[in-house]
Design a protein around this motif. Structure first.
Motif, mmCIF file in Angstrom:
data_model
loop_
_atom_site.group_PDB
_atom_site.id
_atom_site.type_symbol
_atom_site.label_atom_id
_atom_site.label_comp_id
_atom_site.label_asym_id
_atom_site.label_seq_id
_atom_site.Cartn_x
_atom_site.Cartn_y
_atom_site.Cartn_z
ATOM 1 N N GLU A 216 -76.153 33.773 0.611
ATOM 2 C CA GLU A 216 -76.771 33.225 1.845
ATOM 3 C C GLU A 216 -76.916 33.839 3.341
ATOM 4 N N GLY A 217 -75.709 34.217 2.947
ATOM 5 C CA GLY A 217 -75.457 34.231 4.792
ATOM 6 C C GLY A 217 -75.683 35.763 5.273
ATOM 7 N N TRP A 218 -75.164 36.359 4.165
ATOM 8 C CA TRP A 218 -75.750 38.246 4.174
ATOM 9 C C TRP A 218 -77.514 38.139 4.456
ATOM 10 N N ARG A 219 -78.153 37.144 3.290
ATOM 11 C CA ARG A 219 -79.372 36.988 3.689
ATOM 12 C C ARG A 219 -79.828 36.771 4.573
ATOM 13 N N TYR A 220 -79.240 35.445 5.358
ATOM 14 C CA TYR A 220 -79.584 35.352 6.724
ATOM 15 C C TYR A 220 -79.643 36.968 7.566
ATOM 16 N N ALA A 221 -77.543 37.279 7.420
ATOM 17 C CA ALA A 221 -78.059 38.061 8.591
ATOM 18 C C ALA A 221 -78.898 39.417 8.963
ATOM 19 N N GLY A 222 -79.093 39.624 7.509
ATOM 20 C CA GLY A 222 -80.448 40.775 7.426
ATOM 21 C C GLY A 222 -81.443 40.026 7.057
ATOM 22 N N SER A 223 -82.071 39.013 7.713
ATOM 23 C CA SER A 223 -83.230 38.745 7.772
ATOM 24 C C SER A 223 -83.398 38.568 9.051
ATOM 25 N N ARG A 224 -82.033 38.613 10.162
ATOM 26 C CA ARG A 224 -81.957 38.347 11.584
ATOM 27 C C ARG A 224 -82.141 40.200 11.700
ATOM 28 N N TRP A 336 -75.064 35.883 19.252
ATOM 29 C CA TRP A 336 -74.390 35.622 17.840
ATOM 30 C C TRP A 336 -74.557 33.848 18.375
ATOM 31 N N ASN A 337 -73.854 33.533 19.037
ATOM 32 C CA ASN A 337 -73.570 31.252 19.314
ATOM 33 C C ASN A 337 -74.632 31.048 20.037
ATOM 34 N N GLN A 338 -75.947 31.503 20.407
ATOM 35 C CA GLN A 338 -77.281 31.310 21.015
ATOM 36 C C GLN A 338 -78.302 31.258 19.865
ATOM 37 N N THR A 339 -77.759 31.869 18.896
ATOM 38 C CA THR A 339 -79.211 32.250 17.828
ATOM 39 C C THR A 339 -78.796 31.526 16.429
ATOM 40 N N ILE A 340 -77.299 31.731 15.903
ATOM 41 C CA ILE A 340 -77.174 31.459 14.822
ATOM 42 C C ILE A 340 -76.767 29.951 13.936
ATOM 43 N N PRO A 341 -77.319 29.158 13.011
ATOM 44 C CA PRO A 341 -77.665 27.612 13.400
ATOM 45 C C PRO A 341 -75.887 27.125 13.145
ATOM 46 N N ASP A 342 -75.529 25.950 13.188
ATOM 47 C CA ASP A 342 -74.531 25.629 13.535
ATOM 48 C C ASP A 342 -74.340 25.650 11.607
ATOM 49 N N HIS A 343 -74.447 25.187 10.774
ATOM 50 C CA HIS A 343 -74.122 25.630 8.746
ATOM 51 C C HIS A 343 -74.335 27.232 8.668
ATOM 52 N N MET A 344 -74.618 27.675 9.774
ATOM 53 C CA MET A 344 -73.921 28.536 9.098
ATOM 54 C C MET A 344 -73.238 30.284 9.918
ATOM 55 N N ARG A 345 -72.584 29.923 11.028
ATOM 56 C CA ARG A 345 -71.974 29.909 11.332
ATOM 57 C C ARG A 345 -70.001 30.063 11.003
ATOM 58 N N GLY A 346 -69.635 29.891 10.737
ATOM 59 C CA GLY A 346 -68.656 30.353 9.518
ATOM 60 C C GLY A 346 -69.104 31.966 9.012
ATOM 61 N N ARG A 347 -70.026 31.580 8.013
ATOM 62 C CA ARG A 347 -69.701 33.012 7.232
ATOM 63 C C ARG A 347 -70.847 34.175 8.125
ATOM 64 N N LEU A 348 -71.392 34.458 8.989
ATOM 65 C CA LEU A 348 -71.776 34.952 10.243
ATOM 66 C C LEU A 348 -70.572 35.365 10.998
#
Length: 411
Positions: A216-224, A336-348
């Protein structure tokens, strides 16, 4: 005078936020200790084996576990208390440092144990870093993230300069056992600081770590596209532009090994100078362009370094490269810190760790290989040139990254 104050680094996050201050001090001390060990382990491996190949294999041993633990650590950071994750990792690093102490005090220190510890430290670092990075946006408000990233840059460059210098003195005067013991002691400072911080539980929507969560983390990164661009531009710069493997040869060209330390210190010194005058960076909103321009400037500085025919010019070019690299780091971290949701920050953060770890490792091998079949200047100049051209190509392929602009923060 007011204009000069606006350029100076913003110390506000340290003054205003207790937990950020505790983390900053603790991690600053432990990072300097880790840089001592960063120098001491390769030294001991070479001392025991006399083999530069054995020293080179340390990099392979360290990168392999990192490829796994960075992703696992990211998933764990999103599912568990992040402060506790850093505590556990620092405790593991303390234990591994004590193993180094014990091994150094043996009549016949074991080389294989150095490789095991190096791999263990890399694995622990992979588990720790995502939680550490994901903590920052909870410690300071959004409008202070750029200032906090600049302060992190000061801490990092100070450790990169002081740690190796201290290591050389300690190894020569106190021996390897005492050198490793100093590193172990620095983790006690970090653990004490972490114990005084408030807990940092996972977000309410957190789920147990799993392979699906990592995907899920990889998919999110790829979508941005702006995130993909920040990763790709950094990997391109480090893969083609990093010249560290060639420093011994360059030092020999400029008069001998006594200049080697200056070459290693020039980049961090430039990075430190940039962070000390980073007050203006908090006002920059076009982070995509800022990252790309920084990467292009880094490549240009590396080209100048390769063309330099005097040591002062070479050092000035490396200092400029260090400034450009730190500029890229600060703007990437802010994006990264301003745009990544808190629940995804670890994986990203785990993915980010891979992006800034793989590039230098492969780049070191690339520069050495090209130099071995051509010349040292050609390897450096061609690498810097490809860095610049690659940055332009990536911006053309990823226009959303180039056009990315942060939202204005309301007063």
């Amino acid at each position: 005078m007011r204009r000069l104050r606006s350029l100076a680094i913003d110390l506000g996050p340290l003054r205003r936020h207790r937990d950020f201050r505790l983390l900053y001090i603790g991690q600053g001390v432990s990072f300097a200790g880790s840089m001592i060990t960063y120098v001491a382990i390769p030294f001991q491996v070479y001392e025991l084996t006399g083999s530069t190949l054995a020293v080179g294999l340390l990099g392979i041993v360290e990168i392999v576990p990192l490829l796994v633990t960075a992703l696992v650590g990211g998933a764990l950071a999103d599912a568990h208390d992040r402060r506790r994750m850093v505590l556990v990792a620092d405790s593991a690093l303390l234990a591994l440092s004590l193993v180094l102490v014990a091994n150094a005090l043996l009549d016949e220190p074991q080389v294989w144990l150095l490789f095991v510890v190096a791999a263990g430290m890399s694995a622990a670092g992979g588990l720790q870093r995502p939680s550490l990075d994901a903590m920052l946006p909870r410690l300071v408000p959004r409008e202070e993230l750029a200032a906090a990233s600049a302060l992190d840059g000061v801490r990092g460059t100070a450790g990169q300069i002081a740690g190796p210098a201290i290591a050389g003195v300690l190894i020569a005067t106190a021996g390897l056992g005492a050198t490793y013991a100093i590193d172990a002691a620095t983790f006690l400072v970090s653990l004490a600081a972490l114990m005084r911080m408030r807990a940092m539980p996972p977000p309410a929507e957190a789920a147990p770590p799993s392979v699906a969560r990592i995907r899920e983390g990889w998919r999110y990164a790829g979508s941005r596209r702006e995130l993909v661009g920040s990763y790709a531009v950094d990997i391109n710069a480090m893969l083609f532009g990093i010249p560290i493997a060639l420093f011994p040869a360059v030092a020999d060209r400029f008069g001998g090994p006594e200049h080697l330390g200056l070459l290693y210190a020039a980049g961090p010194a430039g990075a430190a100078a940039l962070t000390l005058a980073s007050g203006w960076m908090s006002r920059v909103r076009r982070h995509g362009k800022a990252i790309a321009v920084s990467a292009g400037a880094y490549g240009a500085a590396i080209v100048l370094f390769g063309l330099s025919d005097s040591l002062p010019l070479a050092l000035a070019a490396l200092a400029a490269a260090g400034m450009a690299d730190m500029s890229s780091v600060i703007f990437r971290q802010t994006l990264w810190n301003q745009t990544i949701p808190d629940h995804m920050r670890g994986r990203l953060a785990g993915i980010e760790q891979l992006s800034y770890s793989i590039g230098p490792t492969l780049g070191t091998a690339r520069s050495g290989t090209v130099a071995s079949v051509t010349t040292v200047p050609f390897s450096i100049v061609s690498g810097g040139t490809v860095c610049m051209l690659g940055t332009v190509a990536l911006c053309a392929l990823l226009p959303r990254f180039w056009r990315y602009e942060a939202e204005a923060v309301s007063a």
